[in-house]
Write a protein that holds these residues in place. Structure first.
Motif, PDB file in Angstrom:
ATOM      1  N   TYR A 191       1.054  -0.891   0.177  1.00 10.97           N
ATOM      2  CA  TYR A 191       0.012  -0.029   0.009  1.00 10.97           C
ATOM      3  C   TYR A 191       1.019   1.177   0.000  1.00 10.97           C
ATOM      4  CZ  TYR A 191      -3.409  -3.530   1.435  1.00 10.97           C
ATOM      5  OH  TYR A 191      -3.983  -4.686   1.390  1.00 10.97           O
ATOM      6  N   ILE A 192       1.833   1.296   0.505  1.00 13.85           N
ATOM      7  CA  ILE A 192       2.972   2.254   0.097  1.00 13.85           C
ATOM      8  C   ILE A 192       3.804   2.388  -0.893  1.00 13.85           C
ATOM      9  CG2 ILE A 192       4.982   3.376   1.396  1.00 13.85           C
ATOM     10  CD1 ILE A 192       3.962   2.314   4.109  1.00 13.85           C
ATOM     11  N   THR A 193       4.043   1.230  -1.334  1.00  9.85           N
ATOM     12  CA  THR A 193       4.700   1.022  -2.631  1.00  9.85           C
ATOM     13  C   THR A 193       3.820   1.691  -3.714  1.00  9.85           C
ATOM     14  OG1 THR A 193       5.671  -1.178  -1.809  1.00  9.85           O
ATOM     15  CG2 THR A 193       5.935  -0.583  -4.105  1.00  9.85           C
ATOM     16  N   ILE A 194       2.589   1.268  -3.934  1.00 10.52           N
ATOM     17  CA  ILE A 194       2.043   1.871  -5.367  1.00 10.52           C
ATOM     18  C   ILE A 194       1.995   3.035  -5.248  1.00 10.52           C
ATOM     19  CG2 ILE A 194      -0.305   1.659  -6.320  1.00 10.52           C
ATOM     20  CD1 ILE A 194      -0.748  -1.174  -5.078  1.00 10.52           C
ATOM     21  N   PRO A 195       1.382   4.066  -4.368  1.00  8.24           N
ATOM     22  CA  PRO A 195       1.333   5.437  -4.526  1.00  8.24           C
ATOM     23  C   PRO A 195       2.587   5.997  -4.600  1.00  8.24           C
ATOM     24  CG  PRO A 195       0.794   4.931  -2.504  1.00  8.24           C
ATOM     25  CD  PRO A 195       0.996   3.695  -3.194  1.00  8.24           C
ATOM     26  N   ASN A 196       3.828   5.702  -3.817  1.00  6.17           N
ATOM     27  CA  ASN A 196       5.113   6.096  -4.130  1.00  6.17           C
ATOM     28  C   ASN A 196       5.640   5.766  -5.503  1.00  6.17           C
ATOM     29  OD1 ASN A 196       5.543   7.695  -1.625  1.00  6.17           O
ATOM     30  ND2 ASN A 196       4.845   6.160  -0.787  1.00  6.17           N
ATOM     31  N   GLY A 197       5.657   4.414  -5.858  1.00  5.70           N
ATOM     32  CA  GLY A 197       6.101   4.021  -6.996  1.00  5.70           C
ATOM     33  C   GLY A 197       5.776   4.703  -8.325  1.00  5.70           C
ATOM     34  N   LEU A 198       4.439   5.200  -8.291  1.00  4.64           N
ATOM     35  CA  LEU A 198       3.841   6.122  -9.469  1.00  4.64           C
ATOM     36  C   LEU A 198       4.543   7.467  -9.049  1.00  4.64           C
ATOM     37  CD1 LEU A 198       0.230   4.874  -9.454  1.00  4.64           C
ATOM     38  CD2 LEU A 198       1.770   4.634 -10.948  1.00  4.64           C
ATOM     39  N   GLY A 199       4.592   7.942  -7.877  1.00  2.00           N
ATOM     40  CA  GLY A 199       5.335   9.080  -7.741  1.00  2.00           C
ATOM     41  C   GLY A 199       6.963   9.281  -8.100  1.00  2.00           C
ATOM     42  N   VAL A 200       7.552   8.178  -8.344  1.00  2.00           N
ATOM     43  CA  VAL A 200       8.735   8.187  -8.873  1.00  2.00           C
ATOM     44  C   VAL A 200       8.741   8.450 -10.337  1.00  2.00           C
ATOM     45  CG1 VAL A 200      10.685   6.721  -9.345  1.00  2.00           C
ATOM     46  CG2 VAL A 200       9.733   6.792  -7.067  1.00  2.00           C
ATOM     47  N   LEU A 201       7.832   7.682 -11.032  1.00  2.00           N
ATOM     48  CA  LEU A 201       7.427   7.852 -12.527  1.00  2.00           C
ATOM     49  C   LEU A 201       7.309   9.166 -12.788  1.00  2.00           C
ATOM     50  CD1 LEU A 201       5.700   4.307 -13.098  1.00  2.00           C
ATOM     51  CD2 LEU A 201       8.270   4.916 -13.493  1.00  2.00           C
ATOM     52  N   PHE A 202       6.113   9.769 -11.928  1.00  2.00           N
ATOM     53  CA  PHE A 202       5.866  11.268 -12.487  1.00  2.00           C
ATOM     54  C   PHE A 202       6.937  12.069 -12.311  1.00  2.00           C
ATOM     55  CE2 PHE A 202       1.369   9.712 -10.844  1.00  2.00           C
ATOM     56  CZ  PHE A 202       1.033   9.206 -12.282  1.00  2.00           C
TER      57      PHE A 202
END
Length: 253
Positions: A191-202
Motif C-alpha cells: 500500500y505504500i509501494t504503489i502510490p510512491n512508485g507512481l510518484g517516482v515515475l511522475f
C-alpha cells in the motif's frame, strides 16, 4: 552488520525530511494570502486533497491498524497539521460560496475519516483486514495526490516552457518518492509501494521535461523581456510626443 530494519528506519527518516519540504513548499503562497487578506484565484482543492491523504495515512499507521509504522504517523501527522493550517487560512480569507465550499468539504473529510476508523475498528478484527481496507483507500487518495502534476506536465508540453514547474519541487518529489518506495520494499508494504512508485515515475517525467524544455523556456523568457522593453520604450516615445504637441498647442505654435 546493519540490519534491514535499521536501514529501513534511516530511509524513513530521510523520507520524513523530504516530505516535510514538500508540505512546506506552499508557504510563500499563504504568506501572500495572509498579507493581501484574500485568497484571490488560488484553489483550496490541492490542500484539502493533501489533508485527506494525510489523515488516511495517519489512520493506516496507527498501532491498532498497522503496527510498527511510527514514521508513517509522524510525517503524515505533521503534514495533517500543516495542511489544516493552510485550509484555515482559506476559511479566514475567502468569502461567500468559496468559504462555504471549503468548510463543507473540511467537515465532510473529517466525517469520512472518522466513519472509516469507526467501521474498520469495529468490524475488522485482524491487523491484516484493517491494513487492507485502510491501505486500499490510502492508495486511492495517495495516487490522486501524486497524479496532480500531470496537468502541469501537459501545460509544459503545450507551452514548451517549464517556467511554472519549479525544478526544486520536482527533485524533492523524486527524492521523497524514492525514499518511501525503498522504505516500503525493504519490508514489503504494497500500500505504500504503489502510490510512491507512481510518484517516482511522475517525478522522473517532470525532471525529463525540465531537461527537454529548459533552453526553450529561457528563449521564451528573453523574448518576453525584449517585448516588454519595446512596449515600455514605445510608451515613452508616445508620451513625449503627446506632451510636446500639447505644449505647442498651449503656446500657439
Amino acid at each position: 552488520m546493519v540490519s534491514a530494519d535499521t536501514i529501513r528506519t534511516a530511509i524513513g527518516v530521510i523520507g520524513n525530511g523530504t516530505a516535510l519540504v514538500l508540505f512546506l513548499s506552499p508557504v510563500p503562497t499563504f504568506i501572500r494570502i495572509w498579507k493581501k487578506r484574500a485568497v484571490e484565484q488560488y484553489s483550496p482543492i490541492p490542500y484539502l486533497a493533501t489533508l485527506l491523504n494525510c489523515m488516511m495515512w495517519v489512520l493506516y499507521g496507527l498501532p491498532v491498524v498497522h503496527p510498527h509504522s511510527m514514521l508513517v504517523i509522524t510525517i503524515n501527522g505533521t503534514g495533517m497539521v500543516i495542511q489544516l493550517a493552510y485550509v484555515t487560512l482559506f476559511l479566514l480569507y475567502s468569502t461567500g460560496a468559496t468559504r462555504r465550499k471549503v468548510f463543507l468539504l473540511l467537515i465532510g473529510e473529517v466525517a469520512f475519516v472518522g466513519a472509516v476508523a469507526a467501521l474498520v475498528l469495529s468490524l475488522a478484527h485482524t491487523y491484516e483486514r484493517r491494513s487492507m481496507i485502510v491501505g486500499v483507500l490510502s492508495v486511492l487518495f495517495g495516487t490522486g495526490m501524486y497524479a496532480a502534476p500531470l496537468a502541469v506536465m501537459k501545460m509544459v508540453i503545450q507551452t514548451k516552457s517549464v517556467e511554472y514547474m519549479p525544478l526544486f519541487l520536482s527533485l524533492a518529489s523524486l527524492v521523497n518518492s524514492i525514499c518511501w518506495t525503498a522504505y516500503a520494499l525493504i519490508k514489503f508494504d504494497l500500500y505504500i509501494t504503489i502510490p510512491n512508485g507512481l510518484g517516482v515515475l511522475f517525478a522522473v517525467g517532470q525532471v525529463a521535461l525540465y531537461a527537454i524544455y529548459y533552453k526553450s523556456t529561457q528563449q521564451i523568457i528573453e523574448a518576453r523581456k525584449r517585448k516588454a522593453d519595446q512596449v515600455a520604450m514605445t510608451e515613452v516615445v508616445v508620451d513625449g510626443t503627446t506632451t510636446r504637441a500639447s505644449n505647442n498647442n498651449n503656446t500657439g505654435y
